[in-house]
Scaffold this active site. Structure first.
Site, PDB file in Angstrom:
ATOM      1  N   LYS A   1       9.187 -16.970 -10.541  1.00 44.71           N
ATOM      2  CA  LYS A   1       8.363 -15.906 -11.113  1.00 44.71           C
ATOM      3  C   LYS A   1       7.196 -16.519 -11.906  1.00 44.71           C
ATOM      4  CE  LYS A   1       8.591 -11.946 -14.121  1.00 44.71           C
ATOM      5  NZ  LYS A   1       9.295 -11.327 -15.230  1.00 44.71           N
TER       6      LYS A   1
ATOM      7  N   ASP B   1      -4.049  -6.355   5.199  1.00 43.89           N
ATOM      8  CA  ASP B   1      -5.022  -7.221   5.864  1.00 43.89           C
ATOM      9  C   ASP B   1      -4.950  -8.660   5.336  1.00 43.89           C
ATOM     10  OD1 ASP B   1      -6.068  -5.303   7.575  1.00 43.89           O
ATOM     11  OD2 ASP B   1      -7.324  -4.469   5.985  1.00 43.89           O
TER      12      ASP B   1
ATOM     13  N   PRO C   1      -2.387 -11.851  10.421  1.00 41.03           N
ATOM     14  CA  PRO C   1      -2.646 -11.655  11.859  1.00 41.03           C
ATOM     15  C   PRO C   1      -2.830 -10.170  12.147  1.00 41.03           C
ATOM     16  CG  PRO C   1      -0.321 -12.124  11.450  1.00 41.03           C
ATOM     17  CD  PRO C   1      -1.033 -12.326  10.152  1.00 41.03           C
ATOM     18  N   ASP C   2      -3.653  -9.851  13.133  1.00 42.18           N
ATOM     19  CA  ASP C   2      -3.797  -8.459  13.564  1.00 42.18           C
ATOM     20  C   ASP C   2      -2.762  -8.213  14.661  1.00 42.18           C
ATOM     21  OD1 ASP C   2      -4.601  -6.048  14.893  1.00 42.18           O
ATOM     22  OD2 ASP C   2      -6.507  -6.218  13.803  1.00 42.18           O
ATOM     23  N   ILE C   3      -1.745  -7.456  14.324  1.00 37.49           N
ATOM     24  CA  ILE C   3      -0.606  -7.270  15.229  1.00 37.49           C
ATOM     25  C   ILE C   3      -1.029  -6.490  16.473  1.00 37.49           C
ATOM     26  CG2 ILE C   3       1.710  -6.256  15.408  1.00 37.49           C
ATOM     27  CD1 ILE C   3       1.845  -6.710  12.277  1.00 37.49           C
TER      28      ILE C   3
ATOM     29  N   LYS D   1     -10.489  -4.112  19.379  1.00 40.63           N
ATOM     30  CA  LYS D   1      -9.085  -4.510  19.520  1.00 40.63           C
ATOM     31  C   LYS D   1      -8.590  -4.366  20.950  1.00 40.63           C
ATOM     32  CE  LYS D   1      -7.963  -3.389  14.726  1.00 40.63           C
ATOM     33  NZ  LYS D   1      -6.898  -3.581  13.742  1.00 40.63           N
TER      34      LYS D   1
ATOM     35  N   PHE E   1      -4.187   3.266  15.271  1.00 43.65           N
ATOM     36  CA  PHE E   1      -4.598   4.318  14.341  1.00 43.65           C
ATOM     37  C   PHE E   1      -5.792   3.797  13.547  1.00 43.65           C
ATOM     38  CE2 PHE E   1      -1.761   8.021  13.820  1.00 43.65           C
ATOM     39  CZ  PHE E   1      -0.928   7.780  14.889  1.00 43.65           C
TER      40      PHE E   1
ATOM     41  N   ASN F   1       0.847  -1.203   0.000  1.00 44.29           N
ATOM     42  CA  ASN F   1       0.000   0.000   0.000  1.00 44.29           C
ATOM     43  C   ASN F   1       0.880   1.249   0.000  1.00 44.29           C
ATOM     44  OD1 ASN F   1       0.578   0.765   2.870  1.00 44.29           O
ATOM     45  ND2 ASN F   1      -0.339  -1.257   3.189  1.00 44.29           N
TER      46      ASN F   1
ATOM     47  N   LYS G   1     -13.435   0.258  16.768  1.00 45.63           N
ATOM     48  CA  LYS G   1     -12.124  -0.410  16.660  1.00 45.63           C
ATOM     49  C   LYS G   1     -11.413  -0.442  18.015  1.00 45.63           C
ATOM     50  CE  LYS G   1     -10.906   0.097  12.251  1.00 45.63           C
ATOM     51  NZ  LYS G   1     -10.356   0.805  11.090  1.00 45.63           N
TER      52      LYS G   1
END
Ligand code: C5P
Length: 406
Positions: free
Chosen positions: A289, A279, A306-308, A343, A325, A210, A339
């Site tokens: 390749k 995600d 995984p959600d760190i 979390k 954030f 991203n 959130k």
């Protein structure tokens, strides 16, 4: 309390009987979080060996002005620039005289001459030498030059005489040096920050990622350092240079980031998840390749990463104060608050990424700090300014929470 976290102290040792105390001094400065490097004069080596000081400080001891090897690694100018404080302990009458009259004929004198940082001199000598008019005139001159003088104590001296001339007690020297620094909002705290994007490999040459630049995370690392914290920055690939004193751990994928975070976050005081973690990742990474195949397109199956942040905030032991954030394009406060709950966070920083002049890849940010007890907007400003405000908000909440516990 680590009163000297992140501080760099250059310890100058000169040749008096009290030189043996510089070993204990090195340890105690380190216990307060300082990084210590040592310069010894020629005569200091008659009283304590460079090997002892090297073993204690963990760095080679700097000895000679014209040692080509040392000069090329760190010469007198670099040493002077490196230090936040130069502390001469013990300082003999002879060294004080040479420093006061601007000599530069050995390494320590040259470092003092080149230094623009805070200077501290702790004299130690026979009481008659300390009382001598020449010594007092030199000490007064150093005071006028802005040097902090740690006056010697009275007492029985190694020479058998009694009077003023004993090196100030080591714990008192440490306190006096620590008092030179204003204690930051996060003095002695360990802060772990994730920053930047992650890269999820499709094959050896392609990946999913991203546009995160890492600027906000790096600016927060800098602000935490300025607030006196010890900082570990776990960073995905960015073009940024990490602030000088952070412990930087570079990673590529979300799974690598999780692994690095789990090495440092448990037991830390604060965790701030700023990274734009992908995600999803490809279920498999091709070893070779991938070749162009049919014209109908191709499908890559993605699986969830995984959600760190959640993993840290759910730690049962050593859970740090956890900050996330939330980049949103609508219903900012509502989505961010959800959130925070989902979390299990202590604080979430919500920012509106619908406006391209703020957030993601820009230099500015406009955010709202949300906790379980309230919210406060931080107006649009540079990521540096926003970061200092976020650090102040974290410090304030942390202090309020610990007051409640007590
Ligand atoms: O759920 P969402 O991705 O919007 O959450 C954003 C917050 O969670 C950020 O603080 C981000 O660093 C963190 N995060 C994480 N691991 C993920 C996804 C997000 O640490 N896999």
């Amino acid at each position: 309390m680590n009163r000297l976290t992140n501080k760099r102290i250059l310890l100058g040792v000169t040749g008096g009987i009290a030189a043996y105390k510089s070993a204990d001094l090195t340890r105690r400065l380190q216990d307060e979080g300082a990084e210590v490097r040592v310069v010894m004069t020629h005569s200091a080596r008659e009283f304590i060996t460079p090997l002892t000081m090297q073993a204690l400080s963990g760095h080679p001891v700097h000895l000679d002005l014209l040692d080509t090897e040392t000069e090329s690694v760190m010469g007198h100018i670099e040493l002077a620039r490196w230090a936040d404080v130069i502390l001469i302990a013990p300082a003999t009458a002879d060294f004080i005289a040479r420093y006061a009259s601007g000599h530069g004929d050995d390494l320590l004198a040259a470092v003092c001459l080149a230094a623009e940082c805070t200077m501290v001199v702790a004299p130690a000598m026979n009481q008659a030498m300390w009382a001598k008019e020449s010594t007092q005139t030199n000490v007064d001159l150093l005071r006028k030059m802005g040097v902090n003088i740690l006056d010697p104590h009275e007492g029985l001296q190694a020479c058998g005489e009694t009077g003023a001339g004993r090196l100030m007690d080591v714990p008192d020297i440490v306190t006096r040096v620590a008092n030179l620094f204003e204690l930051g909002l996060l003095a002695g705290k360990h802060v772990v920050i994730t920053a930047g994007p992650t890269r999820e490999a499709i094959d050896p040459v392609r990946y999913i990622s991203n546009h995160s630049s890492g600027k906000q995370g790096y600016a927060l690392a800098q602000a935490a350092l300025e607030a006196g914290a010890r900082v570990t920055l776990v960073s995905g690939p960015t073009n940024l240079t990490a602030p000088d004193r952070v412990t930087l751990v570079t990673v590529e994928s979300a799974r690598q980031m999780l692994e690095a975070v789990m090495q440092s976050a448990p037991g830390a005081d604060i965790f701030i998840g700023v990274a734009a973690v992908a995600d999803y990742r490809p279920e498999t990474t091709a070893e070779q390749k991938i070749k162009k195949q049919s014209a109908e397109g191709m499908t890559i199956k993605l699986v969830q990463n995984p959600d760190i942040l959640k993993s840290v905030a759910e730690l049962r032991e050593g859970r740090p104060f956890s900050v996330g954030f939330a980049a949103e394009t609508e219903n900012l406060v509502d989505y961010a608050s959800r959130k925070l709950e989902a979390k299990n966070l202590d604080m979430i920083i919500a920012n509106n990424v619908a406006d391209s002049s703020i957030g993601f890849n820009s230099d500015d940010n406009e955010t709202i700090v949300i906790t379980r007890t309230g919210q406060s907007p931080l107006p649009k400003s540079s990521k540096e300014v926003v970061s200092r405000k976020i650090i102040a908000a974290i410090a304030e909440k942390l202090a309020a929470d610990s007051e409640q516990v007590a």
